[in-house]
Scaffold this motif. Structure first.
Motif, short mmCIF file in Angstrom:
data_model
loop_
_atom_site.label_atom_id
_atom_site.label_comp_id
_atom_site.label_asym_id
_atom_site.label_seq_id
_atom_site.Cartn_x
_atom_site.Cartn_y
_atom_site.Cartn_z
N ILE A 90 -15.15 13.43 41.26
CA ILE A 90 -14.40 12.27 40.76
C ILE A 90 -13.76 12.61 39.42
O ILE A 90 -12.58 12.33 39.20
N GLN A 91 -14.51 13.22 38.53
CA GLN A 91 -13.96 13.58 37.21
C GLN A 91 -12.86 14.62 37.32
O GLN A 91 -11.89 14.59 36.57
N ALA A 92 -12.98 15.53 38.27
CA ALA A 92 -11.97 16.58 38.44
C ALA A 92 -10.78 16.09 39.27
O ALA A 92 -9.82 16.83 39.44
N VAL A 93 -10.87 14.87 39.76
CA VAL A 93 -9.84 14.30 40.63
C VAL A 93 -9.56 15.28 41.78
O VAL A 93 -8.43 15.64 42.08
N ASP A 94 -10.63 15.69 42.42
CA ASP A 94 -10.57 16.67 43.49
C ASP A 94 -10.94 15.99 44.80
O ASP A 94 -12.10 16.00 45.23
N GLY A 95 -9.95 15.38 45.44
CA GLY A 95 -10.18 14.64 46.68
C GLY A 95 -10.63 15.51 47.83
O GLY A 95 -11.42 15.06 48.68
#
Length: 187
Positions: A90-95
């Motif tokens: 979530i923090q890395a915005v890695d879907g």
């Protein structure tokens, strides 16, 4: 003594003899109440053990709780690791990494119920509330990928909030037992 109808007087307006009589009546009623309670509850009969009899066995709920909690250690550790992965994605915005991380957490959440319930009601409440919140986080995270018409930022916030709630419930359970808090491993 003359009886007065519909004449109510305060304590100060009563004569000395009327005060003494009132106190005697109240004292007698109190003694009768104490004796009745003693005879009904504490008369030495009923469920009390006879003199010299061994005491009834007691169940040490705290020892049972610690044993039960120790039996959940492996799954709890796996849940902590999976939660850490979801938070990191979530923090890395890695879907692309978030989806399998949420699936992994969901598989672990499915393994919580078969572990059974803690032997203490308050512990069971914390355990179940935490498991439910982890389940809610998995569901909300899944909504990111199933076409739900919510904004991704809203769903990510709800997922994080559910994880925070779940972690809080399980941290309170650990504190009640006296166990150390579980730390999310660094990646």
């Amino acid at each position: 003594m003359r009886r007065r109808r519909k004449d109510h007087r305060s304590w100060d307006q009563l004569s000395g003899e009327e005060r003494r009589r009132g106190l005697a009546i109240l004292g007698g009623a109190g003694i009768i109440a104490v004796v009745a309670v003693y005879l009904l509850v504490g008369s030495g009969t009923g469920t009390q053990a006879e003199a010299g009899a061994p005491p009834p066995p007691t169940v040490d709920t705290s020892a049972q709780l610690i044993t039960w909690y120790s039996g959940t250690a492996q799954l709890r550790s796996q849940v902590v690791t999976a939660v850490g992965a979801v938070r990191a994605d979530i923090q890395a915005v890695d879907g692309t990494a978030l989806r399998p991380a949420c699936v992994q957490l969901g598989q672990l959440v499915d393994q919580i119920a078969p572990l059974g319930q803690p032997p203490a009601a308050s512990a069971a409440q914390s355990w179940n509330a935490g498991a439910s919140a982890y389940g809610q986080a998995v569901t909300t995270c899944g909504n990111l990928f199933d076409g739900t018409a919510e904004q991704p930022a809203v769903l990510l916030t709800r997922t994080t909030d559910a994880l925070n709630t779940a972690d809080g419930h399980w941290a309170r359970l650990a504190a009640r037992i006296g166990a150390p808090a579980q730390i999310v491993p660094s990646r």
